[in-house]
Design a protein around this motif. Structure first.
Motif, short mmCIF file in Angstrom:
data_model
loop_
_atom_site.label_atom_id
_atom_site.label_comp_id
_atom_site.label_asym_id
_atom_site.label_seq_id
_atom_site.Cartn_x
_atom_site.Cartn_y
_atom_site.Cartn_z
N ALA A 158 49.28 -29.36 -52.39
CA ALA A 158 50.02 -30.40 -51.64
C ALA A 158 49.95 -31.76 -52.33
CB ALA A 158 49.49 -30.48 -50.21
N TYR A 159 50.21 -31.80 -53.65
CA TYR A 159 50.09 -33.04 -54.40
C TYR A 159 51.43 -33.75 -54.57
CZ TYR A 159 48.70 -36.32 -58.05
OH TYR A 159 48.45 -37.47 -58.77
N TRP A 160 52.49 -33.01 -54.83
CA TRP A 160 53.81 -33.61 -55.04
C TRP A 160 54.75 -33.13 -53.95
CZ3 TRP A 160 58.05 -30.66 -57.48
CH2 TRP A 160 57.71 -29.35 -57.78
N THR A 161 55.96 -33.69 -53.89
CA THR A 161 56.84 -33.42 -52.74
C THR A 161 57.56 -32.09 -52.85
OG1 THR A 161 57.13 -35.78 -52.38
CG2 THR A 161 58.76 -34.32 -51.39
N GLY A 162 58.07 -31.72 -54.03
CA GLY A 162 58.72 -30.43 -54.18
C GLY A 162 60.11 -30.53 -54.77
N ILE A 163 60.83 -29.38 -54.79
CA ILE A 163 62.18 -29.27 -55.33
C ILE A 163 63.15 -29.04 -54.17
CG2 ILE A 163 63.74 -27.99 -56.84
CD1 ILE A 163 61.25 -27.11 -58.44
N LEU A 164 64.18 -29.87 -54.07
CA LEU A 164 65.24 -29.71 -53.08
C LEU A 164 66.55 -29.47 -53.82
CD1 LEU A 164 66.62 -29.85 -50.30
CD2 LEU A 164 66.64 -32.36 -50.55
N SER A 165 67.19 -28.32 -53.57
CA SER A 165 68.42 -27.98 -54.26
C SER A 165 69.59 -27.88 -53.30
CB SER A 165 68.28 -26.65 -55.01
OG SER A 165 69.48 -26.30 -55.65
N HIS A 166 70.68 -28.59 -53.65
CA HIS A 166 71.96 -28.47 -52.93
C HIS A 166 72.97 -27.71 -53.79
CE1 HIS A 166 70.51 -31.51 -50.09
NE2 HIS A 166 70.22 -32.30 -51.12
N SER A 167 72.55 -27.18 -54.91
CA SER A 167 73.47 -26.60 -55.88
C SER A 167 74.21 -25.39 -55.34
CB SER A 167 72.69 -26.19 -57.15
OG SER A 167 73.52 -25.52 -58.06
N THR A 168 75.50 -25.33 -55.67
CA THR A 168 76.33 -24.18 -55.31
C THR A 168 76.63 -23.32 -56.53
OG1 THR A 168 78.36 -25.45 -55.65
CG2 THR A 168 77.42 -25.45 -53.42
N SER A 169 76.03 -23.63 -57.67
CA SER A 169 76.31 -22.92 -58.91
C SER A 169 75.62 -21.57 -58.95
CB SER A 169 75.86 -23.76 -60.11
OG SER A 169 75.93 -23.03 -61.31
N ASN A 170 76.30 -20.57 -59.55
CA ASN A 170 75.66 -19.27 -59.73
C ASN A 170 74.65 -19.30 -60.88
OD1 ASN A 170 77.31 -19.33 -61.96
ND2 ASN A 170 78.63 -17.63 -61.31
N GLN A 171 74.51 -20.45 -61.58
CA GLN A 171 73.50 -20.62 -62.62
C GLN A 171 72.17 -21.11 -62.06
OE1 GLN A 171 73.93 -19.87 -65.96
NE2 GLN A 171 75.84 -18.98 -65.20
N SER A 172 72.14 -21.37 -60.76
CA SER A 172 70.92 -21.87 -60.13
C SER A 172 69.95 -20.70 -59.99
CB SER A 172 71.27 -22.46 -58.76
OG SER A 172 70.14 -23.07 -58.19
N ARG A 173 68.87 -20.73 -60.79
CA ARG A 173 68.03 -19.54 -60.89
C ARG A 173 66.61 -19.91 -61.30
NH1 ARG A 173 69.63 -14.24 -61.43
NH2 ARG A 173 68.08 -12.79 -62.28
N LEU A 174 65.63 -19.27 -60.68
CA LEU A 174 64.21 -19.36 -61.05
C LEU A 174 63.70 -17.94 -61.29
CD1 LEU A 174 63.02 -21.96 -58.39
CD2 LEU A 174 63.06 -22.34 -60.85
N GLU A 175 63.22 -17.68 -62.50
CA GLU A 175 62.76 -16.33 -62.84
C GLU A 175 61.57 -16.44 -63.80
OE1 GLU A 175 64.51 -12.14 -64.70
OE2 GLU A 175 65.88 -13.72 -64.03
N ASN A 176 60.55 -15.63 -63.55
CA ASN A 176 59.30 -15.74 -64.31
C ASN A 176 58.84 -17.20 -64.33
OD1 ASN A 176 58.80 -12.99 -65.21
ND2 ASN A 176 60.67 -13.23 -66.42
N ALA A 177 58.76 -17.75 -63.12
CA ALA A 177 58.39 -19.16 -62.95
C ALA A 177 57.31 -19.29 -61.88
CB ALA A 177 59.61 -19.98 -62.59
N ASP A 178 56.64 -20.45 -61.88
CA ASP A 178 55.62 -20.76 -60.88
C ASP A 178 55.93 -22.14 -60.30
OD1 ASP A 178 54.06 -18.42 -61.52
OD2 ASP A 178 53.30 -19.50 -63.28
N ILE A 179 55.94 -22.23 -58.95
CA ILE A 179 56.08 -23.52 -58.28
C ILE A 179 54.80 -23.72 -57.47
CG2 ILE A 179 57.49 -24.97 -56.79
CD1 ILE A 179 59.83 -23.14 -57.35
N LEU A 180 54.00 -24.70 -57.90
CA LEU A 180 52.64 -24.84 -57.39
C LEU A 180 52.41 -26.22 -56.79
CD1 LEU A 180 50.85 -23.44 -60.60
CD2 LEU A 180 51.78 -22.11 -58.68
N ASN A 181 51.67 -26.23 -55.66
CA ASN A 181 51.00 -27.44 -55.16
C ASN A 181 51.93 -28.58 -54.73
OD1 ASN A 181 48.58 -26.11 -55.82
ND2 ASN A 181 48.67 -26.91 -57.91
N ALA A 182 53.09 -28.25 -54.16
CA ALA A 182 53.98 -29.28 -53.63
C ALA A 182 53.79 -29.37 -52.11
CB ALA A 182 55.42 -28.98 -53.99
#
Length: 508
Positions: free
Chosen positions: A419-443
């Motif tokens: 809980a250190y940072w705020t995080g990622i907020l996405s409004h994207s409508t693109s089909n390129q919007s993708r997270l794979e083999n990724a880590d989102i930590l401590n937001a």
């Protein structure tokens, strides 16, 4: 009987006496001539062509630190008669530790390390005898030139001193470059306390192109961290270049916004950096302000700076290369990113790619960053985010972070705690919007949307994102929050751990 007549006032000389007088008159001039001839030193007769004759070469005057070549090639020896070669340094300054690179070859070298005379003797030896000759090398230290007036005409600074540890030029006060300034390979410019160098926009150009063997150096007269102020680039010329350059010891006082740095690129300026070192600055090594242009950035290094090695706006990050090094004992071994926007709304379809680095340097996002174009991260990229800072992806942009099992992409807080940072907020409508083999930590440190906290949030009509093989860990709220008709495309490959609220919350 006649008597002899005596002539008064004259003495009658007999024949022996007359002969003695004549001889005396003749001998005195001859003796004088012999003395005169004996006083003139005759040049030695040239050695016979078949004689063993050592010739050590002409005496030389050189600079301390200059590599000196001594050459006995003019020596002669009888044809087909073997002989040996021996160089000996007969004398040198008391504190000198200079030695010959070779003592048994016809040519040799040494480097004078103290002021004074170095006398060397060459000996040739054969079965028929030996021959010797001497040469004297006088080493001195040249004095640097002072540059105390602005550069207002096209100027070339040449390498005056061969010792790279000694300055060719001293700058005692602030210096403005208002014309083209070129530095030849090997030039060393030393700055007095708190002095700064400004490359102005009214005709100022800086071309500093060294070589691997003869680097160009900007440094402090006192070679300690934070001694002089640094370099300020305002010039918009596309000719500005630093290649094989070292910028050292700056950051004595702030240049802008109470910030210290070795070099600053201001709005509109542009330059290419190749194989350039930023080191020992009391502040950042290089500060790139928004709308400054890195025309090229290749194999540069940042070491021993009090702050991070480099700080730059989001769009300039794409110019960085994998071979540059940012982790050499800096105050923060990161690439700091400061700027509100990545891309712009008018350039829809533009993709800005951030590279990974061979030395695994992380990016550190210092301010809320709004993504208005495509944002593509290379495998292995590490994104650290400052306290309570968020990443917002607009409807016109997208985030594409596709790593590999061996090179995952990581988003985490700068402090590495939950809980250190705020995080990622996405409004994207693109089909390129993708997270794979990724880590989102401590937001999830603060609300990213209304009152909602989450590592990752999707919000907006037709907003969508694909999530595969991604870990969502350490949120101060939800792992993933989905609201207002947004769509999360995920499967069982996504994993969740240590989130304060639900791993995935879909708000209908």
């Amino acid at each position: 009987m006649k008597t002899k007549q005596h002539i008064p006032g004259h003495r009658l000389l007999r024949l022996p006496q007359l002969a003695y007088a004549f001889t005396k008159k003749l001998v005195i001039p001859l003796v004088g001539l012999m003395v005169l001839l004996s006083a003139c030193k005759r040049d030695p007769d040239p050695a016979p062509l078949d004689a063993l004759t050592a010739r050590a070469g002409d005496d030389q005057q050189v600079q301390v630190g200059q590599v000196v070549s001594i050459d006995g090639s003019a020596s002669q020896a009888p044809q087909n008669q073997p002989f040996t070669i021996q160089w000996v340094m007969l004398r040198k300054p008391a504190k000198s530790s200079a030695t010959l690179s070779s003592t048994a070859t016809i040519k040799s070298t040494f480097t004078p390390d103290e002021v004074g005379e170095y006398e060397l003797e060459l000996t040739l030896s054969s079965a028929a005898g030996k021959s010797t000759d001497k040469v004297v090398i006088v080493a001195a230290v040249a004095q640097p030139l002072t540059i105390d007036k602005d550069i207002t005409v096209k100027t070339l600074l040449v390498d005056r001193l061969t010792n790279p540890n000694l300055p060719d030029y001293i700058v005692p006060k602030d210096l403005a470059v208002k014309a083209e300034l070129t530095l030849a390979p090997g030039v060393v410019v030393a700055f007095e306390r708190d002095v700064r160098l400004s490359i102005n926009d009214n005709g100022g150009i800086l071309i500093a192109q060294g070589t691997p063997q003869k680097k160009i150096r900007f440094l402090g007269v006192n070679q300690t961290r934070g001694y002089w102020a640094g370099i300020m680039l305002y010039s918009k010329s596309n000719v500005n270049l630093m290649e094989q350059v070292e910028i050292l010891h700056a950051g004595s006082s702030p240049m802008l916004d109470n910030t210290k740095m070795g070099m600053a690129l201001f709005k509109g300026s542009q330059i290419a950096f190749k194989n350039t070192l930023f080191s020992q600055h009391d502040g950042y090594g290089l500060y790139v302000y928004e709308e400054a242009v890195l025309r090229e950035f290749t194999a540069n290094s940042f070491t021993s700076n009090a702050e991070a090695g480099i700080v730059l706006p989001p769009e300039s990050v794409a110019k960085l290369d994998a071979a540059s090094q940012f982790t050499g004992a800096n105050g923060r071994n990161v690439v700091e990113v400061k700027g509100e926007y990545l891309g712009n709304n008018s350039a829809q379809g533009t993709v800005i790619a951030w590279p990974g680095f061979a030395d695994k340097t992380p990016y550190r996002i210092m301010r809320r960053m709004q993504v208005r174009s495509g944002w593509k991260l290379s495998p292995g990229v590490i994104i650290e985010v400052a306290r309570d800072v968020s990443i917002i992806v607009d409807e016109t942009g997208y985030l594409n972070a596709v790593g590999t099992p061996a090179q995952r992409i990581t988003f985490t807080g700068a402090a590495g705690q939950a809980a250190y940072w705020t995080g990622i907020l996405s409004h994207s409508t693109s089909n390129q919007s993708r997270l794979e083999n990724a880590d989102i930590l401590n937001a999830g440190s603060t609300a990213i949307l209304s009152t909602k906290r989450a590592n990752l949030a999707l919000y907006g009509n037709n907003a969508s994102l694909t999530l595969r093989n991604t870990r969502i860990v350490g949120s101060g709220g939800y792992g993933v929050y989905v609201g207002f008709q947004a769509t999360l495309n995920t499967d069982e490959t996504a994993t969740y751990e240590g989130n304060a609220l639900a791993n995935v919350f879909i708000d209908k």
